[in-house]
Design an enzyme around this catalytic site. Structure first.
Site: not given
Length: 345
Positions: A235, A240, A243, A282, A293, A302, A306
């Site tokens: 991903r 951003f 991952q 997660n 990531f 976030l 995380h």
């Protein structure tokens, strides 16, 4: 308080309270940092009445000297002129707050027969009584200390450390000490740095092993076992993050080294406040597995969701190159970008 035994009246009051050392200009001979540490221990002692009740004061054989524990060490006071003669244990570590005292002032017991036989002719001309007369008293002070499961011996004799060390630590460790020891062993086994070798180049990461020990243990163990070898970045979202960490390669797989999900390790000082932050992926609180990531911009939304367990220190251009890869559906790169292996240092 010192009382006259016959009259029951107070003769003298010795104030060793925290207030005396904080409100007055007493010259303790300590720098401000060390004095602050000792004052902190004294305050803790004041809030522990059971421990404070173990403290005592003792007289020497002559009755002219009084000994008692204080935050500076064991004070020896002359009752003849009310002067501080000596402070015992001042040079010891700041963790020692001596409480219960016992003073021995006799002559040490000596095996005179052994001495006579050992010194052969020279000693044979001397009697056992003469040997005892030549011996001087050997005063020894025995002390216990606050929150310590050992006792301390003070003497005028210097220890002979050429034969054996001065300090003997053979007491059973406390629960706190056992936890600290187990954490030390855990930290020794954890990595401090990692190098992610990818098909695009190397990414070096600083690991927050003291803040997130369980997360780092999971990451390092997987890395050493080759769990991440040939795993793709499944991903990639420009602006951003990138991952990876899923052996299935679609974002639905991966598990922890324990075979089950584990809890988050949220640290308030570790935030997603900058690019190149390494964090656990997660599906909600307490659902960590193997996926992680690397952010490419600040992502404050976030925070507290995380676990941040590292920062990129080298290979920023590699992260940026992966970020700019062409992607298709589900933000998956058209050309697979793989982790070759992860090296732990």
């Amino acid at each position: 308080r010192l009382f006259n035994f016959k009259s029951g009246k107070i003769i003298k009051i010795y104030d060793e309270s925290v207030k005396v050392y904080t409100d007055s200009s007493i010259n303790t001979g300590l720098d401000q940092i060390e004095l602050s540490k000792r004052l902190a221990i004294e305050r803790e002692l004041d809030s522990s009445p059971d421990s404070l009740n173990q403290a005592n004061a003792v007289f020497d054989e002559s009755g002219n000297y009084l000994l008692y524990g204080s935050l500076l060490g064991v004070k020896v006071i002359s009752l003849l002129d009310n002067k501080l003669i000596r402070t015992i244990g001042l040079s010891e570590t700041t963790n020692e707050r001596f409480l219960h005292l016992s003073l021995y002032q006799g002559i040490p017991k000596v095996d005179t027969q052994y001495l006579l036989s050992k010194n052969n002719g020279e000693a044979m001309s001397r009697t056992a009584d003469q040997i005892h007369e030549e011996l001087i008293t050997d005063p020894t002070l025995f002390c216990t200390s606050f929150k310590k499961r050992r006792f301390y011996c003070f003497s005028n004799r210097e220890p002979d450390e050429s034969k054996e060390p001065r300090d003997v630590f053979n007491e059973k460790p406390t629960e706190d000490e056992r936890v600290a020891t187990s954490l030390d062993k855990l930290f020794q086994n954890l990595g401090k740095e990692a190098i992610i070798h990818t098909t695009y180049g190397d990414i070096e990461i600083k690991l927050f092993y003291t803040d997130c020990p369980k997360t780092i243990e999971n990451f390092c163990t997987h890395s050493k076992n080759g769990y991440y070898n040939n795993v793709i970045f499944h991903r990639v979202i420009k602006g951003f993050m990138i991952q990876t960490g899923d052996p299935k390669g679609d974002g639905t797989g991966g598990e922890s080294i324990w075979g089950e999900e584990f809890e988050d390790e949220i640290v308030k000082t570790l935030k997603h406040d900058r690019p190149f932050t390494v964090s656990m992926a997660n599906a909600g609180p307490g659902t960590n597995g193997s996926q992680f990531f690397i952010t490419t911009v600040p992502t404050p939304w976030l925070d507290n969701k995380h676990t941040v367990f590292g920062r990129v220190t080298k290979g920023y251009e590699v992260v940026t190159k992966i970020e700019n890869a062409k992607v298709g559906k589900a933000d998956r790169p058209f050309d697979p970008i793989k982790i070759l292996n992860i090296e732990i240092k």
